[in-house]
Design a protein around this motif. Structure first.
Motif, PDB file in Angstrom:
ATOM      1  N   PRO A 133       0.818  -1.219   0.000  1.00 28.88           N
ATOM      2  CA  PRO A 133       0.000   0.000   0.000  1.00 28.88           C
ATOM      3  C   PRO A 133       0.851   1.268   0.000  1.00 28.88           C
ATOM      4  O   PRO A 133       0.493   2.268  -0.615  1.00 28.88           O
ATOM      5  CB  PRO A 133      -0.822  -0.121   1.286  1.00 28.88           C
ATOM      6  N   GLN A 134       1.988   1.214   0.704  1.00 28.76           N
ATOM      7  CA  GLN A 134       2.862   2.381   0.753  1.00 28.76           C
ATOM      8  C   GLN A 134       3.481   2.651  -0.615  1.00 28.76           C
ATOM      9  O   GLN A 134       3.554   3.806  -1.067  1.00 28.76           O
ATOM     10  CB  GLN A 134       3.967   2.170   1.798  1.00 28.76           C
ATOM     11  N   ASP A 135       3.930   1.590  -1.309  1.00 28.67           N
ATOM     12  CA  ASP A 135       4.473   1.753  -2.659  1.00 28.67           C
ATOM     13  C   ASP A 135       3.405   2.276  -3.610  1.00 28.67           C
ATOM     14  O   ASP A 135       3.679   3.107  -4.482  1.00 28.67           O
ATOM     15  CB  ASP A 135       5.017   0.419  -3.181  1.00 28.67           C
ATOM     16  N   ASP A 136       2.173   1.788  -3.426  1.00 26.89           N
ATOM     17  CA  ASP A 136       1.052   2.224  -4.251  1.00 26.89           C
ATOM     18  C   ASP A 136       0.821   3.721  -4.070  1.00 26.89           C
ATOM     19  O   ASP A 136       0.676   4.470  -5.046  1.00 26.89           O
ATOM     20  CB  ASP A 136      -0.201   1.431  -3.861  1.00 26.89           C
ATOM     21  N   TRP A 137       0.783   4.165  -2.814  1.00 22.26           N
ATOM     22  CA  TRP A 137       0.558   5.582  -2.537  1.00 22.26           C
ATOM     23  C   TRP A 137       1.696   6.440  -3.086  1.00 22.26           C
ATOM     24  O   TRP A 137       1.470   7.518  -3.655  1.00 22.26           O
ATOM     25  CB  TRP A 137       0.420   5.805  -1.029  1.00 22.26           C
ATOM     26  N   GLU A 138       2.928   5.963  -2.958  1.00 25.88           N
ATOM     27  CA  GLU A 138       4.075   6.743  -3.389  1.00 25.88           C
ATOM     28  C   GLU A 138       4.094   6.942  -4.901  1.00 25.88           C
ATOM     29  O   GLU A 138       4.362   8.046  -5.386  1.00 25.88           O
ATOM     30  CB  GLU A 138       5.377   6.073  -2.926  1.00 25.88           C
ATOM     31  N   ILE A 139       3.783   5.901  -5.660  1.00 27.02           N
ATOM     32  CA  ILE A 139       3.803   6.043  -7.118  1.00 27.02           C
ATOM     33  C   ILE A 139       2.605   6.858  -7.587  1.00 27.02           C
ATOM     34  O   ILE A 139       2.689   7.644  -8.537  1.00 27.02           O
ATOM     35  CB  ILE A 139       3.857   4.662  -7.829  1.00 27.02           C
ATOM     36  N   ASP A 140       1.477   6.691  -6.887  1.00 28.77           N
ATOM     37  CA  ASP A 140       0.298   7.498  -7.184  1.00 28.77           C
ATOM     38  C   ASP A 140       0.611   8.977  -6.953  1.00 28.77           C
ATOM     39  O   ASP A 140       0.298   9.839  -7.786  1.00 28.77           O
ATOM     40  CB  ASP A 140      -0.856   7.043  -6.293  1.00 28.77           C
ATOM     41  N   SER A 141       1.251   9.260  -5.827  1.00 29.52           N
ATOM     42  CA  SER A 141       1.600  10.640  -5.489  1.00 29.52           C
ATOM     43  C   SER A 141       2.609  11.209  -6.480  1.00 29.52           C
ATOM     44  O   SER A 141       2.537  12.393  -6.840  1.00 29.52           O
ATOM     45  CB  SER A 141       2.186  10.713  -4.078  1.00 29.52           C
TER      46      SER A 141
END
Length: 223
Positions: A133-141
């Motif tokens: 989830p953290q990687d998902d949020w980071e690439i989304d951001s």
């Protein structure tokens, strides 16, 4: 020059730097839910936690209140704010307007190397069995921040970044079924940015946020 004034200026600058540090730490804790909704925020305890005086903590809390991340219980005690569904929908509506404009302005302006890195990150997430989830949020951001930053409008960038953080704080912000479709929409935005097609970038960004909003509304109707 008066040595007392110099000392006073240095103390003031140090307090300001500590206030900024306190703000950044507390904001991160809010975003990561380390400080849950309705948590009472006591200056003394937070100062002890951050190992600083109460003054920079007070400054940080005032800034977070002004930005709408915390509120005052009974008008006095600061607590972590619980966002309403209405606020979520309104936030997404404003984000649609701002980010579609930012996408249009940034088309053809985001460095190809940055787009390559973001696309590689997206495809890596899509290929993983259990993406973080953290990687998902980071690439989304990274993608959404690129839209804002390369728009060339600093005020637009500030508004978009603030609204994205608020969106993430909603209790219903996680819509698992949006993972795959959301990232494919990101790839559509990237393609438009690469081609320099401002209209296509605007449409792709607006479509993406519209779909986020529709998924949340659908989830609410099921509840």
């Amino acid at each position: 020059m008066d040595p007392i004034k110099i000392s006073s200026d240095l103390i003031g600058e140090r307090e300001q730097n500590l206030g900024t540090k306190a703000y950044e730490v507390l904001l991160k804790m809010l975003i990561n839910r380390e400080l849950p909704v309705n948590t009472v925020l006591q200056e003394r305890k937070l100062a002890e936690l951050l190992n600083i005086s109460r003054t920079p903590v007070r400054d940080a809390l005032n800034r977070l209140e002004n930005e709408g991340f915390i509120t005052r219980a009974g008008g006095r005690t600061p607590v972590v704010k619980e966002f309403s569904i209405r606020e979520l929908i309104e936030t997404l509506h404003v984000r649609r307007t701002l980010e579609s404009e930012a996408a249009s302005l940034s088309a053809g302006r985001v460095p190809p190397a940055e787009l390559d890195a973001i696309e590689a990150g997206i495809r890596k997430l899509l290929a993983e069995q259990n993406p973080s989830p953290q990687d998902d949020w980071e690439i989304d951001s990274r993608l959404h921040n690129a839209l804002a930053q390369y728009s060339g409008n600093q005020l637009l960038t500030q508004y978009i970044e603030s609204l994205r953080l608020k969106t993430r704080m909603f209790n219903l912000r996680q819509v698992p079924e949006r993972f795959v479709s959301g990232h494919h929409e990101h790839l559509e935005i990237i393609a438009a940015l690469r081609s320099g097609d401002a209209d296509a970038a605007r449409v792709a960004a607006a479509k993406h946020i519209d779909n986020v909003k529709e998924s949340i509304v659908r989830r609410l109707s099921q509840l």
